[in-house]
Design a protein around this motif. Structure first.
Motif, PDB file in Angstrom:
ATOM      1  N   MET A  34      38.312  55.305  28.378  1.00  0.00           N
ATOM      2  CA  MET A  34      39.590  54.723  28.805  1.00  0.00           C
ATOM      3  C   MET A  34      39.672  53.243  28.417  1.00  0.00           C
ATOM      4  O   MET A  34      40.702  52.769  27.911  1.00  0.00           O
ATOM      5  N   LEU A  35      38.600  52.488  28.664  1.00  0.00           N
ATOM      6  CA  LEU A  35      38.599  51.060  28.349  1.00  0.00           C
ATOM      7  C   LEU A  35      38.632  50.789  26.849  1.00  0.00           C
ATOM      8  O   LEU A  35      38.999  49.688  26.418  1.00  0.00           O
TER       9      LEU A  35
ATOM     10  N   VAL B  84      44.532  43.719  37.269  1.00  0.00           N
ATOM     11  CA  VAL B  84      44.888  43.649  35.851  1.00  0.00           C
ATOM     12  C   VAL B  84      44.170  42.481  35.189  1.00  0.00           C
ATOM     13  O   VAL B  84      43.571  42.617  34.111  1.00  0.00           O
ATOM     14  N   ASN B  85      44.212  41.320  35.829  1.00  0.00           N
ATOM     15  CA  ASN B  85      43.568  40.137  35.246  1.00  0.00           C
ATOM     16  C   ASN B  85      42.053  40.308  35.173  1.00  0.00           C
ATOM     17  O   ASN B  85      41.411  39.913  34.189  1.00  0.00           O
ATOM     18  N   THR B  86      41.469  40.893  36.219  1.00  0.00           N
ATOM     19  CA  THR B  86      40.016  41.061  36.252  1.00  0.00           C
ATOM     20  C   THR B  86      39.538  42.008  35.154  1.00  0.00           C
ATOM     21  O   THR B  86      38.569  41.716  34.433  1.00  0.00           O
ATOM     22  N   VAL B  87      40.214  43.140  35.015  1.00  0.00           N
ATOM     23  CA  VAL B  87      39.813  44.112  33.995  1.00  0.00           C
ATOM     24  C   VAL B  87      40.053  43.555  32.598  1.00  0.00           C
ATOM     25  O   VAL B  87      39.226  43.727  31.687  1.00  0.00           O
ATOM     26  N   SER B  88      41.173  42.859  32.407  1.00  0.00           N
ATOM     27  CA  SER B  88      41.482  42.313  31.088  1.00  0.00           C
ATOM     28  C   SER B  88      40.465  41.253  30.666  1.00  0.00           C
ATOM     29  O   SER B  88      40.043  41.211  29.501  1.00  0.00           O
ATOM     30  N   GLU B  89      40.061  40.402  31.597  1.00  0.00           N
ATOM     31  CA  GLU B  89      39.140  39.316  31.264  1.00  0.00           C
ATOM     32  C   GLU B  89      37.688  39.781  31.167  1.00  0.00           C
ATOM     33  O   GLU B  89      36.860  39.096  30.554  1.00  0.00           O
ATOM     34  N   ASN B  90      37.351  40.928  31.794  1.00  0.00           N
ATOM     35  CA  ASN B  90      35.965  41.391  31.819  1.00  0.00           C
ATOM     36  C   ASN B  90      35.821  42.800  31.240  1.00  0.00           C
ATOM     37  O   ASN B  90      34.925  43.547  31.635  1.00  0.00           O
ATOM     38  N   ARG B  91      36.681  43.159  30.291  1.00  0.00           N
ATOM     39  CA  ARG B  91      36.668  44.527  29.759  1.00  0.00           C
ATOM     40  C   ARG B  91      35.339  44.843  29.058  1.00  0.00           C
ATOM     41  O   ARG B  91      34.753  45.920  29.279  1.00  0.00           O
ATOM     42  N   ALA B  92      34.824  43.928  28.258  1.00  0.00           N
ATOM     43  CA  ALA B  92      33.563  44.178  27.549  1.00  0.00           C
ATOM     44  C   ALA B  92      32.404  44.317  28.531  1.00  0.00           C
ATOM     45  O   ALA B  92      31.535  45.197  28.375  1.00  0.00           O
TER      46      ALA B  92
ATOM     47  N   PHE C 221      50.726  43.845  30.613  1.00  0.00           N
ATOM     48  CA  PHE C 221      50.819  43.431  32.013  1.00  0.00           C
ATOM     49  C   PHE C 221      49.957  42.208  32.309  1.00  0.00           C
ATOM     50  O   PHE C 221      50.226  41.485  33.264  1.00  0.00           O
ATOM     51  N   HIS C 222      48.939  41.962  31.489  1.00  0.00           N
ATOM     52  CA  HIS C 222      48.173  40.726  31.636  1.00  0.00           C
ATOM     53  C   HIS C 222      49.040  39.512  31.306  1.00  0.00           C
ATOM     54  O   HIS C 222      48.826  38.420  31.846  1.00  0.00           O
ATOM     55  N   ASN C 223      50.020  39.697  30.456  1.00  0.00           N
ATOM     56  CA  ASN C 223      50.967  38.622  30.140  1.00  0.00           C
ATOM     57  C   ASN C 223      52.090  38.512  31.175  1.00  0.00           C
ATOM     58  O   ASN C 223      52.590  37.420  31.447  1.00  0.00           O
ATOM     59  N   ILE C 224      52.498  39.640  31.764  1.00  0.00           N
ATOM     60  CA  ILE C 224      53.625  39.643  32.702  1.00  0.00           C
ATOM     61  C   ILE C 224      53.194  39.231  34.111  1.00  0.00           C
ATOM     62  O   ILE C 224      53.888  38.458  34.794  1.00  0.00           O
TER      63      ILE C 224
ATOM     64  N   SER D   3      47.511  54.273  37.486  1.00  0.00           N
ATOM     65  CA  SER D   3      46.689  55.251  38.201  1.00  0.00           C
ATOM     66  C   SER D   3      45.239  55.187  37.712  1.00  0.00           C
ATOM     67  O   SER D   3      44.293  55.205  38.511  1.00  0.00           O
ATOM     68  N   GLU D   4      45.068  55.095  36.396  1.00  0.00           N
ATOM     69  CA  GLU D   4      43.717  54.989  35.832  1.00  0.00           C
ATOM     70  C   GLU D   4      43.076  53.656  36.210  1.00  0.00           C
ATOM     71  O   GLU D   4      41.871  53.577  36.469  1.00  0.00           O
ATOM     72  N   LEU D   5      43.879  52.611  36.246  1.00  0.00           N
ATOM     73  CA  LEU D   5      43.361  51.284  36.578  1.00  0.00           C
ATOM     74  C   LEU D   5      42.838  51.245  38.013  1.00  0.00           C
ATOM     75  O   LEU D   5      41.768  50.684  38.289  1.00  0.00           O
ATOM     76  N   SER D   6      43.577  51.840  38.942  1.00  0.00           N
ATOM     77  CA  SER D   6      43.128  51.862  40.336  1.00  0.00           C
ATOM     78  C   SER D   6      41.876  52.716  40.515  1.00  0.00           C
ATOM     79  O   SER D   6      41.098  52.508  41.452  1.00  0.00           O
ATOM     80  N   GLY D   7      41.660  53.658  39.604  1.00  0.00           N
ATOM     81  CA  GLY D   7      40.469  54.497  39.697  1.00  0.00           C
ATOM     82  C   GLY D   7      39.186  53.728  39.447  1.00  0.00           C
ATOM     83  O   GLY D   7      38.116  54.115  39.947  1.00  0.00           O
TER      84      GLY D   7
END
Length: 729
Positions: A480-481, A445-453, A493-496, A403-407
């Motif tokens: 949150m991040l 998931v992949n986009t946020v994980s790879e570009n979190r910083a 979930f980035h692994n799954i 839910s937070e991720l979609s926000g």
């Protein structure tokens, strides 16, 4: 001279310019070529040939090659081998042979009644006769048929000068003038067909706002017609001088589209009749005019062992009940399969809605009451979505995470100014999350994980130049991040998700079957199990915080949570992807298990397979599979042409490959529906919609038919009496 116009890569190459008088010269040249074979007569029917070609075919007579037809039969304890003898050709002057089909045909019926739909006519004109045991009876029965006698009379009278020609030389000249006019009319109609076909293949609207002469917006079809007229003098002259048949009206467009639909569906029906087994896919949606449309897709294997999923029709529904849907499907299936062919339908695949999958009153059960071998298959792509939904909705913290991720994506989609900063800092857009399409969630998931910083930096930039509500939201996303729990779930979930993506893509392929899915599922479950035991997931840390949150997960809790997520996915995979009932047949063809079959054969799976498909011979199938060795079996079947020896294995392979495991093709049809029937084209009739959809979705089939335009012209000429002439005398 023939000029070719290459205006798109595929389309306008068909809009060639030709002098209609070249037709007469080409047919005279073709008459000298030996074209009396069964294959040649099927490619170009006798009715579409010129008089010179017809007389040449009669002079050549029926083809009589040496056939190798052998039939083994038993009487008592003795075995007899019956074979075809060439003296049959001398006994029956109408008998013809085909060395390609290795069968016998009736030459006059093949010429004058090639599509005889009676049981006797089909054997002598379409399938060919190979039954040597009852050949004498078949010959006697066929000679008594009315259509055979009629064909023989027409064949005998062909080429003879009739009384009208003897008495009046003007009759012969009238025939020549008639054929010249027909050649010109067919040339004009061919150009119009190419223009309509171009619009259909590329999903373009044919009609414009104003189609009157001199209009600035006449539509794409009229624009194509005017373009072709600039390159074809004969066509240009026709448009300027035609008073009887101009061919650009809406009525003619609809008639041509209807004929094209009929020709393609006729070809699909021919392929379905020739296939050993057939399966259907069906799904429903609502189009732009709020009309419920049910799409019907046929899946089968052709003679070259290629898998086809053919769009057949959009069917309008008055109500979305099981009875209404089943009645519409059964109506089409009854027209496709005769009473003797009902066993050919071996599967029906739907998306898993209760109205479709109900075991007592669902659509699948109502269809099985009429087609007993039509086993139900729940779309595996939908089941994968359900598995991921269960894995994320049953665990409260995971549900909050998504839910937070979609926000995050919603935050940027609401403001172009925020999106501009996202493009400057991150240089990448955030995809939207989805509750049903889990490959969309994988992307975010992949986009946020790879570009979190970079995202944290982006939110810091937004905090300095926006209003207070936006600053509060940006501050919340920064926290949150940086949160340990969020980073932990993001890492899990980035692994799954990449493994979910791979499986999802495999489930979308047309040539996927139960055996390939079983292997893909084994790889997927092995990957999830490896992730479950990976110690690196529990070591993920977020940004250092001034004070640790009381609700933050401890190391043991993280380890337990990661295992719970993986266990939930694995448990639902085992439950939903279990190969039971008719799908257990896939386990018989796992290559890595063939070596064990000599010592420990899976008899329970064999019994279940034969129970599901009673047309298989259990004893013979057991013997064939017990030989062992996937490579050896494949070599025997393909390299040494042992399809007859391993007939039951080949039949089982056909069943497994024909069984659809997903309804992806049906959903692709809905995408085409939304592109064709738009807000500005919402009053389109059902037949016109089906024709345009068929041209778009089966464009490869349409372009691969060399006589497509000629067959459309013949169908168009036979619709009704026309003042223009389109048939040769």
């Amino acid at each position: 001279m023939r000029v070719y116009v290459l205006a798109q890569t595929t389309c306008l190459r068909h809009l060639s310019v030709a002098n209609p008088r070249e037709h007469e010269h080409s047919t005279k040249k073709m008459a000298s070529v030996k074209c009396n074979t069964v294959v040649s007569l099927r490619e170009v029917p006798f009715s579409r040939r010129t008089n010179a070609e017809k007389e040449a075919i009669k002079q050549l007579g029926p083809p009589r090659p040496d056939l190798n037809i052998k039939q083994v039969s038993t009487k008592g304890e003795k075995a007899y081998t019956r074979s075809f003898k060439n003296n049959w050709y001398d006994r029956k002057t109408w008998l013809a042979g085909c060395d390609v089909a290795n069968a016998l045909f009736c030459y006059p019926c093949l010429l004058f009644h090639p599509e005889n739909n009676t049981a006797d006519g089909t054997a002598w004109t379409i399938k060919g006769v190979t039954d040597m045991q009852h050949l004498s009876d078949k010959v006697k029965k066929h000679e008594k048929a009315k259509k055979h006698m009629d064909s023989c009379l027409k064949f005998s009278a062909l080429g003879r000068v009739n009384i009208a020609t003897q008495l009046d030389e003007g009759y012969r000249l009238a025939v020549l003038r008639h054929n010249d006019e027909v050649s010109k009319n067919r040339h004009i109609l061919n150009r119009l067909i190419q223009c309509v076909k171009f619009c259909g293949i590329f999903e373009l609207a044919l009609r414009g706002r104003d189609e009157t002469e001199g209009s600035a917006n006449p539509g794409i079809f009229r624009g194509l017609v005017d373009f072709v007229a600039q390159l074809d003098e004969v066509f240009d002259e026709h448009l300027k001088t035609a008073s009887v048949f101009k061919g650009t009206s809406k009525t003619i467009q609809n008639e041509l589209l209807g004929c094209m639909l009929g020709v393609v569906k006729e070809r699909i029906v021919e392929e379905v009749k020739a296939a050993k087994f057939v399966a259907i896919q069906a799904d429903e949606t609502t189009d732009v005019s709020t009309q419920t449309q049910l799409v019907l897709v046929l899946r089968y294997i052709d003679g070259k062992y290629a898998v086809h999923e053919r769009f057949f029709e959009f069917l309008p529904l008055t109500e979305s009940t099981a009875t209404s849907i089943a009645n519409v499907i059964l109506e089409r299936l009854n027209s496709l399969f005769s009473d003797d062919e009902r066993e050919k339908l071996i599967a029906q695949a739907y998306d898993g809605a209760s109205v479709m999958r109900g075991e007592k009153a669902g659509v699948q059960q109502k269809v099985r009451e009429h087609f007993k071998n039509a086993h139900y298959v729940h779309c595996y792509a939908h089941q994968l979505n359900l598995i991921m939904q269960q894995a994320t909705s049953n665990i409260s913290k995971v549900k909050v995470f998504f839910s937070e991720l979609s926000g995050i994506s919603s935050f940027f989609s609401r403001s172009p100014k925020r999106t501009s900063i996202l493009d400057q800092v991150v240089a990448r857009r955030l995809p939207r999350a989805s509750a049903t399409r889990w490959n969309f969630n994988s992307r975010i998931v992949n986009t946020v994980s790879e570009n979190r910083a970079d995202l944290i930096e982006c939110f810091e930039t937004i905090k300095t130049s926006f209003d207070q509500p936006t600053v509060r939201e940006a501050s919340g996303f920064i926290r949150m991040l940086q949160d340990e729990d969020f980073v932990f779930f993001l890492s899990v979930f980035h692994n799954i998700m990449p493994h979910v993506d791979i499986l999802y893509q495999q489930l979308q392929q047309k040539d996927i079957d139960a055996v390939l899915i079983q292997r893909a599922l084994q790889r997927f479950t092995s990957s999830v199990q490896a992730i479950r035991g990976s110690p690196s997931l529990q070591q993920v840390q977020g940004e250092p915080a001034a004070k640790r949150s009381r609700t933050a997960l401890g190391e043991e809790e993280k380890q337990r949570m990661a295992k719970e997520i993986c266990d939930t996915i694995l448990a639902h995979c085992k439950e939903r992807f279990s190969f039971t009932d008719h799908l257990v047949s896939a386990t018989l063809l796992q290559g890595d298990l063939f070596g064990r079959y000599c010592h420990s054969f899976p008899t329970e799976a064999l019994h279940a397979t034969v129970k599901a498909y009673p047309m298989l011979d259990q004893a013979k199938l057991h013997t064939e599979l017990s030989r062992g060795g996937a490579k050896r079996l494949l070599a025997l079947l393909m390299s040494y042409n042992l399809q007859d020896t391993f007939s039951e294995t080949v039949a089982l392979l056909n069943i497994i490959i024909t069984t659809p495991m997903t309804t992806s093709e049906a959903e692709r049809c809905f995408s085409t529906l939304k592109r064709i029937k738009t807000f500005l084209r919402n009053s389109m009739g059902q037949e016109r919609l089906n024709a345009l959809a068929m041209l778009s979705m089966e464009r490869k089939l349409v372009l691969s038919m060399p006589d497509f335009n000629e067959r459309v012209i013949d169908c168009f000429a036979a619709l009704k009496e026309r003042r223009s002439k389109f048939q040769y005398k």
